[in-house]
Design an enzyme around this catalytic site. Structure first.
Site, PDB file in Angstrom:
ATOM      1  N   HIS A   1      28.818  39.292  51.853  1.00 52.71           N
ATOM      2  CA  HIS A   1      28.387  40.305  50.868  1.00 52.71           C
ATOM      3  C   HIS A   1      29.581  40.921  50.140  1.00 52.71           C
ATOM      4  O   HIS A   1      29.505  42.063  49.676  1.00 52.71           O
ATOM      5  CB  HIS A   1      27.579  41.427  51.532  1.00 52.71           C
TER       6      HIS A   1
ATOM      7  N   GLU B   1      39.006  31.914  34.698  1.00 52.20           N
ATOM      8  CA  GLU B   1      37.829  32.388  33.956  1.00 52.20           C
ATOM      9  C   GLU B   1      37.232  31.274  33.101  1.00 52.20           C
ATOM     10  O   GLU B   1      36.010  31.112  32.989  1.00 52.20           O
ATOM     11  CB  GLU B   1      38.213  33.570  33.069  1.00 52.20           C
TER      12      GLU B   1
ATOM     13  N   SER C   1      48.121  39.996  27.428  1.00 52.64           N
ATOM     14  CA  SER C   1      47.242  40.664  26.480  1.00 52.64           C
ATOM     15  C   SER C   1      48.028  41.002  25.224  1.00 52.64           C
ATOM     16  O   SER C   1      49.216  41.301  25.285  1.00 52.64           O
ATOM     17  CB  SER C   1      46.702  41.942  27.133  1.00 52.64           C
TER      18      SER C   1
ATOM     19  N   LYS D   1      49.490  43.444  31.221  1.00 54.19           N
ATOM     20  CA  LYS D   1      48.434  42.554  31.755  1.00 54.19           C
ATOM     21  C   LYS D   1      48.925  41.163  32.128  1.00 54.19           C
ATOM     22  O   LYS D   1      49.749  40.574  31.440  1.00 54.19           O
ATOM     23  CB  LYS D   1      47.303  42.402  30.734  1.00 54.19           C
TER      24      LYS D   1
END
Ligand code: ARG
Length: 462
Positions: A154, A288, A275, A281
């Site tokens: 979980h 992704e 970024s 970043k």
């Protein structure tokens, strides 16, 4: 000129032609098409259906076309499909002999044969690429067999596990994927050639000759089925889909574990992006993107399943829709596997951070309950006792490791000195020594088993 123009008084209108054509994508089949045609011509000559001389001319003509395409001297364009392109080119080079190539054959058994040859080569490559990924994962596992990390259910910390067990888990998935392609190959590697348009042929062909020349493990046993069967495409795409499912799960873990919140893994700079506005970043774009590309591969599987469901026997033009999805899935899956394997090789594990995290949040609670149960307390009662201990710790700001023996004894008389050892994260992981479990010994055995199963996978030349 269309291969079928004779029956028509006018040429196909330009818009219908553009809509109908498949050359823009089936040109990828040029090698398979020429290879299958060389085999077909050889068989026709051996069976005396065409002369030996025509057979030789056709074979040499086709070989020259293949060489010219590969050199870049012949551009594939201007025809309805790859079969028309190769045949027209052959006729323009060698004349009448070229016009005999299509004896005892239809584009229906031809395209099915070409596409199976193509898919066979592609599935074999998938196995090879997957093997590299499994080997990479087991190498990472072997390097980290001394380390522990938290295991989750979980997405909440559950129990400490051995790091190697974690990487072994993904190795198991990708090994299954490799085996799934090997298994699908049994059904891909079947030759439809000789099925004609749908009903076979009246020429005295010998299908075993073409089967042997093309190295097919089997030949189809029903011509109606053979020209219209695209199950092998669906199976290939299903195998691709599960590869993407597994990669996507790994991406999800990678994205989480490399975040500062987890801090378990450090992504290589060479596989991270920045970024345009936030200078600090470091983004996990590769993961992704792989996760995102899963959708299009699933889409191709759904597309072929939907396409084949409404096709009456035997060949129908719907089946031309079988190719683009497979080509796209093939490229997508191979690109994802290759880039991910390369990236994994450079991921750094923050083993200290993982070890600390493995001990936090009462991950040894099950071990304490098991401790009591092994000493005669019914497990359900033990579960309740440990639940109370956790609440006590939360109230007092303690952990299972910083509780004193006296505090343990306040909760149950059964506790003894040795409970303080049991609650250590490493002992917790190592205590689960069942086959496939989280102990170091089990993880080592897991690596050994994976490597031996990896060796059993076939090795392909093409
Ligand atoms: N381009 C066609 C396909 O991909 C080749 C077979 C054409 N056969 C036919 N009967 N029109 O399916």
């Amino acid at each position: 000129m269309k291969l079928w123009q004779g029956r028509f008084s006018t040429p196909l209108s330009a818009d219908a032609d553009a809509f109908n054509e498949s050359l823009s994508f089936d040109k990828k089949l040029y090698k398979a098409d020429i290879t299958a045609s060389i085999a077909h011509a050889t068989m026709l000559a051996e069976c005396g259906i065409i002369s030996q001389e025509d057979g030789v001319n056709i074979r040499e003509g086709l070989a020259a076309i293949l060489a010219d395409i590969e050199k870049g001297d012949l551009v594939i364009e201007g025809q309805e499909d790859i079969h028309s392109f190769v045949e027209n080119e052959l006729v323009s080079r060698i004349g009448d002999a070229g016009k005999r190539l299509h004896t005892a054959r239809s584009r229906n058994d031809q395209v099915a044969t070409d596409f199976r040859l193509y898919t066979r080569a592609s599935a074999r490559q998938m196995v090879t690429i997957l093997k590299d990924l499994v080997a990479t994962l087991t190498d990472i596992a072997a390097k980290n067999v001394k380390h522990i990390m938290p295991g989750y259910t979980h997405l909440r910390k559950a129990q400490p596990i051995n790091c190697a067990q974690y990487f072994n888990a993904y190795a198991e998935m990708f090994l299954r994927d490799a085996n799934r392609f090997v298994d699908a190959l049994k059904r891909i590697d079947v030759m439809p050639l000789g099925s004609g348009a749908l009903a076979g042929t009246s020429y005295p062909i010998d299908r075993t000759i073409t089967q042997n020349l093309l190295g097919f493990a089997e030949m189809s046993q029903n011509s109606l089925d053979a020209v219209s069967d695209r199950d092998f495409v669906a199976e290939y795409l299903f195998a691709c889909s599960l590869v993407m499912a597994h990669l996507s799960r790994l991406c999800e873990d990678t994205i989480l574990y490399s975040s500062t919140e987890f801090g378990f893994w450090e992504m290589p700079d060479a596989y991270s992006t920045g970024s345009s506005i936030m200078p600090q970043k470091k983004n996990p774009d590769i993961s992704e993107l792989v996760r995102g590309k899963t959708g299009r591969v699933y889409g191709h599987l759904m597309a072929i399943l939907t396409t084949i469901k409404g096709v009456p026997l035997a060949y129908n033009k719907d089946l031309q829709e079988d190719k683009e999805g497979l080509f796209d899935a093939e490229k997508t899956v191979k690109d994802c596997l290759v880039v991910y394997t390369a990236m994994l090789k450079e991921i750094k594990l923050n083993v200290k951070r993982m070890e600390i995290a493995a001990a936090e949040d009462f991950t040894a609670a099950t071990d304490v309950a098991d401790y009591l149960a092994k000493r005669g307390v019914p497990f359900r009662t033990a579960h309740g006792v440990v639940g109370k201990i956790v609440r006590y710790c939360l109230e007092k700001g303690k952990t299972l490791e910083t509780m004193s023996l006296a505090e343990y004894k306040e909760h149950s008389e059964v506790f003894d000195e040795d409970v303080l050892k049991v609650v250590k994260a490493t002992s917790s992981a190592n205590s689960r020594n069942s086959v496939g479990g989280s102990s170091m010994a089990a993880a080592k055995a897991g690596i050994k088993s994976l490597r031996s199963r990896l060796k059993k996978l076939p090795t392909y030349e093409e």
